[in-house]
Scaffold this active site. Sequence first.
Site, short mmCIF file in Angstrom:
data_model
loop_
_atom_site.label_atom_id
_atom_site.label_comp_id
_atom_site.label_asym_id
_atom_site.label_seq_id
_atom_site.Cartn_x
_atom_site.Cartn_y
_atom_site.Cartn_z
N THR A 13 0.84 -1.14 -0.07
CA THR A 13 -0.11 0.01 -0.14
C THR A 13 1.18 1.33 -0.10
O THR A 13 0.37 2.19 -0.71
CB THR A 13 -1.08 -0.10 1.46
OG1 THR A 13 -0.26 0.31 2.33
CG2 THR A 13 -1.88 -1.16 1.26
N ASN A 14 2.03 1.24 0.56
CA ASN A 14 2.90 2.47 0.52
C ASN A 14 3.60 2.52 -0.72
O ASN A 14 3.89 3.73 -1.39
CB ASN A 14 3.90 2.22 1.71
CG ASN A 14 3.42 2.40 2.99
OD1 ASN A 14 3.26 3.82 3.21
ND2 ASN A 14 3.48 1.45 3.67
N ILE A 92 16.47 -6.76 7.42
CA ILE A 92 17.47 -5.72 7.74
C ILE A 92 18.71 -5.77 6.84
O ILE A 92 19.26 -6.81 6.56
CB ILE A 92 17.85 -6.08 9.12
CG1 ILE A 92 16.49 -6.11 10.10
CG2 ILE A 92 18.95 -5.12 9.45
CD1 ILE A 92 15.87 -4.78 10.35
N ASN A 107 13.07 4.85 4.99
CA ASN A 107 12.24 3.87 5.42
C ASN A 107 11.05 4.61 5.98
O ASN A 107 11.17 5.90 6.60
CB ASN A 107 13.00 3.11 6.63
CG ASN A 107 12.09 1.99 6.98
OD1 ASN A 107 11.41 1.14 6.10
ND2 ASN A 107 12.02 2.13 8.51
N HIS A 109 8.35 4.12 9.03
CA HIS A 109 8.09 3.48 10.15
C HIS A 109 6.70 3.74 10.70
O HIS A 109 6.59 4.82 10.74
CB HIS A 109 9.13 3.35 11.21
CG HIS A 109 8.91 2.61 12.29
ND1 HIS A 109 9.31 1.10 12.43
CD2 HIS A 109 8.50 2.86 13.44
CE1 HIS A 109 8.85 0.85 13.72
NE2 HIS A 109 8.45 1.73 14.33
N ASP A 150 16.01 1.60 12.53
CA ASP A 150 15.01 2.91 12.73
C ASP A 150 15.78 3.98 13.46
O ASP A 150 15.32 4.92 14.02
CB ASP A 150 13.73 2.49 13.78
CG ASP A 150 12.95 1.43 13.07
OD1 ASP A 150 12.59 0.49 13.72
OD2 ASP A 150 12.92 1.34 11.78
C1 GRF Z 1 2.66 -1.98 7.44
O1 GRF Z 1 2.50 -2.19 8.60
C2 GRF Z 1 3.24 -0.55 7.53
O2 GRF Z 1 2.72 0.24 8.53
C3 GRF Z 1 4.86 -0.80 7.51
O3 GRF Z 1 4.84 -1.96 6.60
C4 GRF Z 1 3.41 -2.52 6.70
C5 GRF Z 1 3.03 -3.15 5.20
O4 GRF Z 1 3.16 -1.88 4.38
N1 GRF Z 1 5.37 0.47 6.78
P1 GRF Z 1 2.67 -2.13 2.99
O5 GRF Z 1 1.16 -2.18 2.67
O6 GRF Z 1 3.27 -3.21 2.31
O7 GRF Z 1 3.18 -0.75 2.34
#
Ligand code: GRF
Length: 201
Positions: A13-14, A92, A107, A109, A150
Amino acid sequence: MVNTAVLVSGGGTNLEAVLTAVENKTIRSARVALVAADRPGCYALKRAELHNVPHLCLDRRSLGKKCFEAALKKAVEEHECRLIVLAGFLSILSEDFVRAFEGRIINIHPSLIPSFCGDGFYGLKVHQAALERGVKITGATVHLVNEITDGGKILLQKAVEVKDGDSPESLQERVMREAEHIILPQAVEMMAAELQKEEDV
Ligand code: GRF
């Protein structure tokens, strides 16, 4: 235009937020030249395919860390990427890899660092810890990646309210929608514009 590699492990989703931002010109200084997953079958790879973005899966478990990172570095260099974005990426990276791209890996977080971060804090575990501690405000952070999990310089943060009755899942969904998917594209544009300026001098 700065070629950017997005590294993924999950639903993507990101990644989707970044790809959409490039397509609607919220991100003007970068193009996603490569999506690389560290495990097979993650939906993020399907998202890359649907957006016609070059993508590959480097199965870290079967390749082993050294081979995985060598193949990843080769792919990043072949696609001439000068910025690397970890978007839900769960492996990592070694100090050597991070040093090779010093100051050019970011990154996202899902908490307001320095809360609920570091080794073992990823995905739902982060929101679980926030609910157990009883914080009223949480959020997301985009930071530079260094050798400390992080621990790199904080670039952007966005706060999100914790609501009564929140579960880790409902809180994760709100933090992604109201924070991650907003500040990650902003950080990509900020970093790419910076790199572009360096190149233009
Ligand atoms: C989610 O927990 C998001 O908070 C963290 O990675 C996980 C999956 O994100 N950054 P995504 O939907 O694969 O981008």
